[in-house]
Enzyme design. Structure first.
Site, PDB file in Angstrom:
ATOM      1  N   HIS A  80       5.170  -1.303  -0.246  1.00  0.00           N
ATOM      2  CA  HIS A  80       4.634  -1.800   1.018  1.00  0.00           C
ATOM      3  C   HIS A  80       4.703  -3.322   0.960  1.00  0.00           C
ATOM      4  O   HIS A  80       4.065  -3.948   0.111  1.00  0.00           O
ATOM      5  CB  HIS A  80       3.200  -1.320   1.233  1.00  0.00           C
ATOM      6  CG  HIS A  80       3.095   0.168   1.380  1.00  0.00           C
ATOM      7  ND1 HIS A  80       2.028   0.898   0.913  1.00  0.00           N
ATOM      8  CD2 HIS A  80       3.938   1.072   1.945  1.00  0.00           C
ATOM      9  CE1 HIS A  80       2.214   2.179   1.182  1.00  0.00           C
ATOM     10  NE2 HIS A  80       3.366   2.313   1.811  1.00  0.00           N
ATOM     11  N   GLU A 110       1.693  -5.723   0.503  1.00  0.00           N
ATOM     12  CA  GLU A 110       0.847  -5.595  -0.693  1.00  0.00           C
ATOM     13  C   GLU A 110       1.489  -6.419  -1.799  1.00  0.00           C
ATOM     14  O   GLU A 110       2.237  -5.918  -2.634  1.00  0.00           O
ATOM     15  CB  GLU A 110       0.689  -4.122  -1.056  1.00  0.00           C
ATOM     16  CG  GLU A 110      -0.030  -3.347   0.055  1.00  0.00           C
ATOM     17  CD  GLU A 110      -0.028  -1.844  -0.135  1.00  0.00           C
ATOM     18  OE1 GLU A 110       0.335  -1.381  -1.238  1.00  0.00           O
ATOM     19  OE2 GLU A 110      -0.370  -1.120   0.821  1.00  0.00           O
ATOM     20  N   HIS A 121       0.385  -0.886  -5.965  1.00  0.00           N
ATOM     21  CA  HIS A 121      -0.004  -1.057  -4.561  1.00  0.00           C
ATOM     22  C   HIS A 121      -1.192  -2.008  -4.479  1.00  0.00           C
ATOM     23  O   HIS A 121      -1.607  -2.594  -5.479  1.00  0.00           O
ATOM     24  CB  HIS A 121      -0.363   0.292  -3.942  1.00  0.00           C
ATOM     25  CG  HIS A 121       0.818   1.165  -3.647  1.00  0.00           C
ATOM     26  ND1 HIS A 121       1.141   1.581  -2.378  1.00  0.00           N
ATOM     27  CD2 HIS A 121       1.764   1.705  -4.452  1.00  0.00           C
ATOM     28  CE1 HIS A 121       2.228   2.326  -2.405  1.00  0.00           C
ATOM     29  NE2 HIS A 121       2.615   2.431  -3.669  1.00  0.00           N
ATOM     30  N   GLU A 168      -3.723   0.996  -7.517  1.00  0.00           N
ATOM     31  CA  GLU A 168      -4.230   0.124  -6.446  1.00  0.00           C
ATOM     32  C   GLU A 168      -4.932  -1.043  -7.119  1.00  0.00           C
ATOM     33  O   GLU A 168      -5.969  -0.884  -7.743  1.00  0.00           O
ATOM     34  CB  GLU A 168      -5.189   0.902  -5.541  1.00  0.00           C
ATOM     35  CG  GLU A 168      -4.570   2.106  -4.852  1.00  0.00           C
ATOM     36  CD  GLU A 168      -3.697   1.730  -3.664  1.00  0.00           C
ATOM     37  OE1 GLU A 168      -3.719   0.544  -3.267  1.00  0.00           O
ATOM     38  OE2 GLU A 168      -3.008   2.625  -3.126  1.00  0.00           O
TER      39      GLU A 168
END
Length: 763
Positions: free
Chosen positions: A361, A364, A528, A621
């Site tokens: 993404h 990010e 991410h 994350e």
């Protein structure tokens, strides 16, 4: 959250005190002076109106209108003679500002309390719960305010606001005032330079787009208040905010020292666009040519190359069983073909292949910068002779893909740069120069990008939903009792629809799939941002249309081990005082979660990697903030440095070996390695080498290949360092020997020919 904004108008709040009209927002009185014009943006009914004001000499430091004040607030603390034009975020989004530093005049509920007034905070699925998407004042609150305590003397220079994140409601503030205090009792306001009146700042025209307002004059204080003046008609006074602020000196030592975000590593701590990233990778390669190689796996839709940094003692070569591992003496025994005792030092495959992928993404950005920092760190520490890094590079082949979605990143990066430089108009050039807006801003980051801009590739495809769904055909075959005898439990082929020329498959996705198929990766992590948690496969729920459901793989124990290793060595995840990023407290579960039990993700790279290749992959994350400010990068590096290294070292957990032909000693490619009790097999690479991740325990392992008798042996995995050697020698079946004789043109003996004819007749 993807819903269109309602076509409503903005209405001023009905309060006893007079309010400034929208036409007067932040605009000074025109008094005929000849100073240079400055153009500023005023938002009204979702239209941008350009108003002129005169550039005047800055007024003397403002004083509060309250009679109790006897000194200028700006004189309470010493300001440096030369002030920088801008400041970085105070840390509402990144959680450096704690919940108890936020206060408000009122709140509609706990879930809409001041602690939820953080830029980019995301709500839960249900409004009215403990995790709503903004701070919202009570409807009867005539003069609402949201307050931040910086705890130290601070120079405030700007504010960024958003509306309420919700899938059910539309609420946002359209204008606000700003006040400051040193004691939370006595307050003064931000003034217009021209009129000397309280400045009214234009705010939002939708719930998600961040709107930046720089103060006419930076103010030094401890507290700052945002006072909404108008908001969406029919809505509520709701906002999310970030404050731009710089700490200032405290000569009297009245406050605790401001904690410094930093790292002892001398690395390039800044955000890198495509050109800067390519330049940095080239520099690392030139600095460490013997252990690095830069290569491209393909191009994005816009033609940007997907660069990979390979780091190993022999870059560019998949090493096949040339070395010996003496780190442990695994206990092994077995039965059937290929049984042999294992000494404390045994021949193993050369180096396992590991990868890190970031930037799937594009917005990010932290993962991208961490991989650029990691390659710098490994190069530097290798040159210094650091034993941990030296051993890691000697025993592992590491591949770092910092930007899988470079088009998306450039979109986010350009958005930041555009907002940092002001309006794109020729006649605004003088004003931008006057305000210092032509210079790169130190506060560039997700504060201006928002939550989603740049997430998708240039075609609008979410790459983490773009891989082939191999889960569904596997589960259907399992339900029909076809696995593993008819349908394999590993290396599932691509569906026919997915290989068609008109299939909706991004070029970035195709490039990564070919990369996966070309290199026998064993371990991977997909980096991410936007949360603090490690999620592991399966990412897709087994029950169709279920939003979330625990869906473990047959290797649940391995994936939980891998996830715990990263989460357990990440400083931020292990901070006992940290608050949840958004709507779930993952610290209650050790900061790890099954991906499908969080939210279903069909077509994820994690699931595809597990079912189409040998590679075990998790998603990390990294931070609540997707695009952190540059001054936060050193701390983010420290948060993740040991976790990144420790996770790479886990590739040597389990068993490893080479499957060879007993007669020729040649490695057998595509031999299947099956572990009793685990319904997921792996295969050997083209040289016969394999690595099978397993947690400590006793296992019965079987190697099989077409044309060979299977071989089985017992292998014990302990907590000692290094993989347990588990090699196999397979014997050809008579049928295979005959095929090889016929292929070589040899004559078949008469008795064997008659036997074959009888066998054909029986069939």
């Amino acid at each position: 959250m993807g819903l269109a904004s309602p076509a409503t108008t903005e209405a001023p709040v009905s309060t006893p005190a007079p309010r400034s009209s929208q036409a007067e927002l932040s605009a000074g009185n025109e008094n005929g002076t000849s100073e240079q014009h400055v153009r500023i943006r005023v938002i009204k009914k979702k239209k941008i109106i350009m108003k002129k004001r005169k550039k005047l000499t800055p007024p003397s430091p403002p004083v509060t209108a309250r009679a109790s004040v006897t000194t200028s607030p700006a004189r309470t603390f010493d300001l440096p003679e030369k002030q920088e034009p801008d400041c970085p975020p105070l840390g509402l989004e990144s959680l450096r500002v704690s919940d108890n530093q936020l206060d408000a005049s009122s709140s509609q509920s706990f879930g809409l309390g001041p602690h939820r007034g953080r830029l980019n905070i995301q709500s839960g699925l249900e409004d009215g719960d403990l995790f709503d998407g903004a701070w919202c004042a009570e409807e009867q609150d005539a003069e609402p305010w949201l307050q931040v305590d910086a705890r130290h003397p601070t120079r405030f220079s700007g504010i960024i606001t958003q509306g309420r994140n919700s899938i059910w409601r539309y609420d946002w503030v359209t204008s606000y005032k700003v006040q400051f205090s040193n004691d939370s009792l006595t307050w003064w306001g931000s003034k217009n330079r021209s009129s000397g009146m309280d400045a009214v700042f234009p705010a939002n025209s939708d719930p998600e787009t961040p709107v930046l307002n720089l103060l006419p004059e930076p103010q030094v204080a401890r507290f700052i208040r945002l006072l909404p003046q108008t908001w969406l008609q029919g809505g509520a006074s709701c906002l999310r905010a970030e404050i731009l602020a710089c700490p200032v000196s405290d000569p009297n030592g009245l406050f605790p020292e401001v904690p410094v975000l930093g790292s002892s590593d001398t690395l390039d701590f800044r955000h890198h666009d495509y050109k800067a990233m390519r330049k940095l990778m080239k520099q690392v390669n030139e600095q460490c040519p013997n252990i690095t190689r830069v290569y491209s796996i393909g191009k994005s839709h816009q033609g940007l190359k997907l660069y990979v940094m390979e780091m190993s003692d022999q870059p560019g070569e998949h090493e096949l069983g040339t070395g010996r591992w003496g780190g442990r003496g695994g206990r092994s025994g077995g039965e059937g073909q290929g049984h042999e005792p294992v000494a404390s030092t045994c021949v193993l495959p050369g180096e396992p292949e590991v990868r890190y992928v970031a930037g799937m993404h594009g917005n990010e950005a932290l993962g991208r910068e961490l991989l650029l920092l990691l390659m710098q760190f490994l190069c530097r520490e290798f040159l210094r002779g650091d034993p941990r890094v030296t051993r890691l590079l000697a025993e592992t082949r590491i591949h770092l893909l910092p930007s899988m979605n470079p088009d998306g990143y450039e979109t986010a990066f350009r958005r930041v740069g555009h907002l940092a430089r002001g309006p794109a108009c020729s006649f605004c050039r003088g004003a931008r120069s006057l305000l210092g807006l032509n210079k790169p801003r130190p506060w560039q980051g997700s504060e201006l990008v928002g939550w989603a801009e740049g997430r998708w590739n240039h075609q609008g495809i979410d790459l983490n939903h773009n891989f082939a769904d191999l889960n569904t055909p596997l589960w259907e075959a399992e339900d029909d009792g076809l696995v593993p005898d008819t349908v394999p439990n590993h290396h599932l082929p691509l569906p026919t629809y997915y290989t068609l020329p008109n299939a909706t498959v991004a070029p970035e996705t195709r490039a990564v799939i070919k990369w996966m198929e070309r290199i026998p990766f064993v371990l991977s992590a997909n980096l991410h941002g936007g949360e603090l948690v490690v999620s592991y496969p399966f990412d897709m729920t087994r029950t169709p249309w279920a939003a979330r459901e625990l869906t473990p793989t047959p290797d649940e124990a391995v994936f939980r081990w891998l996830s715990t290793v990263y989460a357990g060595t990440n400083w931020a995840m292990q901070d006992p005082d940290r608050r949840p990023c958004h709507s779930q407290d993952f610290s209650l579960y050790g900061n790890i979660i099954n991906g499908a039990d969080w939210h279903t993700v069909p077509g994820s790279m994690n699931d595809f990697s597990y079912l189409h290749t040998n590679c075990f992959e998790v998603t990390v994350e990294l931070s609540c903030d997707k695009f952190p400010h540059e001054n936060e990068l050193p701390q983010e590096w420290e948060n993740n440095k040991d976790a990144l290294l420790t996770y790479l070292e886990q590739v040597r957990m389990g068993i490893a070996g080479v499957v060879r032909d007993k007669d020729t000693e040649i490695g057998i490619a595509d031999a299947v390695i099956a572990v009793d009790g685990i319904n997921h097999d792996v295969t050997t690479a083209w040289g016969g080498d394999y690595w099978r991740l397993l947690t400590p325990g006793d296992y019965v392992v079987t190697a099989s290949a077409e044309g060979y008798h299977a071989a089985t042996r017992n292998c014990r995995v302990t907590f000692e360092e290094g993989p347990v050697p588990c090699n196999f020698h397979l014997t050809k079946t008579p049928k295979q020997r005959l095929r090889e004789l016929l292929a070589a043109g040899a004559k078949v003996p008469p008795d064997l020919r008659r036997r074959l004819e009888r066998l054909r007749g029986q069939n």
